[in-house]
Design a protein around this motif. Structure first.
Motif, mmCIF file in Angstrom:
data_model
loop_
_atom_site.group_PDB
_atom_site.id
_atom_site.type_symbol
_atom_site.label_atom_id
_atom_site.label_comp_id
_atom_site.label_asym_id
_atom_site.label_seq_id
_atom_site.Cartn_x
_atom_site.Cartn_y
_atom_site.Cartn_z
ATOM 1 N N HIS A 1 -1.700 0.630 -8.966
ATOM 2 C CA HIS A 1 -2.018 -0.666 -8.384
ATOM 3 C C HIS A 1 -2.811 -1.620 -9.268
ATOM 4 N N ALA A 2 -3.232 -1.170 -10.438
ATOM 5 C CA ALA A 2 -3.968 -2.069 -11.329
ATOM 6 C C ALA A 2 -3.343 -2.143 -12.719
ATOM 7 N N ASP B 1 0.453 -6.111 -5.014
ATOM 8 C CA ASP B 1 -0.347 -6.905 -4.063
ATOM 9 C C ASP B 1 0.443 -7.197 -2.791
ATOM 10 N N PRO C 1 -4.016 -2.559 1.582
ATOM 11 C CA PRO C 1 -5.082 -1.595 1.286
ATOM 12 C C PRO C 1 -5.792 -1.153 2.563
ATOM 13 N N THR D 1 -9.077 -4.523 -0.458
ATOM 14 C CA THR D 1 -8.152 -5.551 -0.937
ATOM 15 C C THR D 1 -8.785 -6.338 -2.081
ATOM 16 N N SER E 1 -9.058 -4.076 -5.204
ATOM 17 C CA SER E 1 -7.771 -3.865 -5.868
ATOM 18 C C SER E 1 -7.386 -5.067 -6.712
ATOM 19 N N ARG E 2 -7.595 -6.257 -6.164
ATOM 20 C CA ARG E 2 -7.251 -7.472 -6.899
ATOM 21 C C ARG E 2 -8.145 -7.654 -8.126
ATOM 22 N N GLU F 1 -9.533 -5.259 -9.811
ATOM 23 C CA GLU F 1 -9.127 -4.243 -10.775
ATOM 24 C C GLU F 1 -7.857 -4.657 -11.515
ATOM 25 N N ARG F 2 -6.922 -5.302 -10.814
ATOM 26 C CA ARG F 2 -5.724 -5.789 -11.489
ATOM 27 C C ARG F 2 -6.084 -6.818 -12.563
#
Length: 324
Positions: free
Chosen positions: A99-100, A114, A119, A302, A305-306, A308-309
């Motif tokens: 996911h990243a 995404d 999440p 959420t 995760s964003r 980390e991306r």
């Protein structure tokens, strides 16, 4: 008597409303829940999944089944999860890899990290550990760097595939020291450690959960951890950041649902994850293997995760990894 009748009628009306609500929205789960794990059985991701599924099965009396879908750095399992029904009966254990990192190391993915996922909650965070074969004389990070520079192009390392969290740190170190190393992908940490112990590869930046026991047993040698600071589980092992300031390539595992899953189910499962991964015995078990329990809310996960991306977008670019 009139008051009694009114009270009875009120109670009957309330019961009817509750029954109607239950009919409209039956409690979850009513049947088996499948939890897709994008790596092979016996690995770190699989371990977290089984802690979760066993606790959930005990709580609800319903089967929670782990389905291992390994391949392509976790993207095979992620694709299957993204295409699953959005009814709350398929969940997915995602990682930094799926996911990243994957969006930047694959030219085309069959899922959007995404858009296609909701999440639910983090499970835990943990560092990777640089371990070398006993055939390599280096015992410190400085000695390893010197050895690699003295043997350009001769070292190879194992990972769980292109874009996996144990692939990225190797590429970064290779670029930092200006020495190429050959990447040999495997399907799991078990295979990586077996190859390292057997002397078939020279080094790995694998999960601390697998690398630490092997180093403690003397079958491989631990050099450093990839987190910004030393691990509380193995404080005697330096962090790579002590040699290369700012180096911080840890990993994480968390629970996702396909986008569009009922929000009530997502919130319910997130609450369950928080309860399970806050239990003293679970926290202690994770600490033993070098992981830190980190359950959070769907909204917080959420945002995490964003972020980390975005962080790995920069890391992958700086590591000069060409999308495959």
């Amino acid at each position: 008597m009139k008051r009694l009748m009114l009270a009875l009628l009120g109670a009957l009306a309330l019961t009817a409303v509750r029954a109607e609500a239950q009919t409209a929205a039956p409690a979850w789960p009513q049947r088996q829940v499948t939890v897709i794990v994008p790596f092979t059985a016996g690995g770190t991701t699989d371990l977290f999944a089984r802690i979760f599924t066993q606790a959930m099965q005990q709580k609800y009396g319903t089967a929670f089944v782990v389905e291992n879908r390994a391949g392509a750095g976790g993207t095979v399992g992620a694709t299957a999860a993204a295409r699953a029904p959005k009814d709350g009966y398929t969940l997915f254990v995602g990682t930094a890899s799926t996911h990243a990192i994957a969006p930047y190391v694959y030219k085309s993915l069959n899922y959007d990290a995404d858009r296609d996922f909701q999440p639910v909650s983090l499970f835990a965070t943990l560092p990777n550990m640089l371990v070398v074969s006993n055939q390599i004389p280096a015992r410190t990070m400085s000695e390893f760097v010197a050895y690699a520079k003295a043997n350009p192009g001769k070292l190879n390392y194992g990972s769980s595939g292109i874009g996996a969290s144990n692939h990225i740190p190797a590429e970064i170190i290779s670029n930092l020291i200006g020495t190429p190393m050959t990447h040999i992908p495997f399907r799991s940490s078990n295979e990586i450690m077996n190859a390292l112990v057997g002397g078939h590869i020279h080094l790995a930046f694998d999960n601390i959960t697998f690398a630490l026991p092997q180093s403690q047993g003397g079958t491989v040698r631990a050099i450093a951890v990839t987190s910004k600071e030393r691990s509380p589980t193995a404080p005697e092992i330096p962090a790579i950041a002590e040699t290369f300031p700012g180096f911080d390539i840890g990993t994480w595992h968390g629970l996702f649902a396909p986008a569009g899953a009922p929000r009530a189910v997502v919130d319910q499962v997130a609450a369950d994850v928080k309860e399970i991964f806050s239990r003293p015995d679970v926290v202690a078990k994770l600490k033993e293997i070098g992981a830190v329990a980190a359950p959070n809310t769907p909204d917080a996960f959420t945002a995490f995760s964003r972020s980390e991306r975005e962080r790995y977008r920069v890391i992958v670019r700086e590591a000069r990894i060409e999308p495959q």
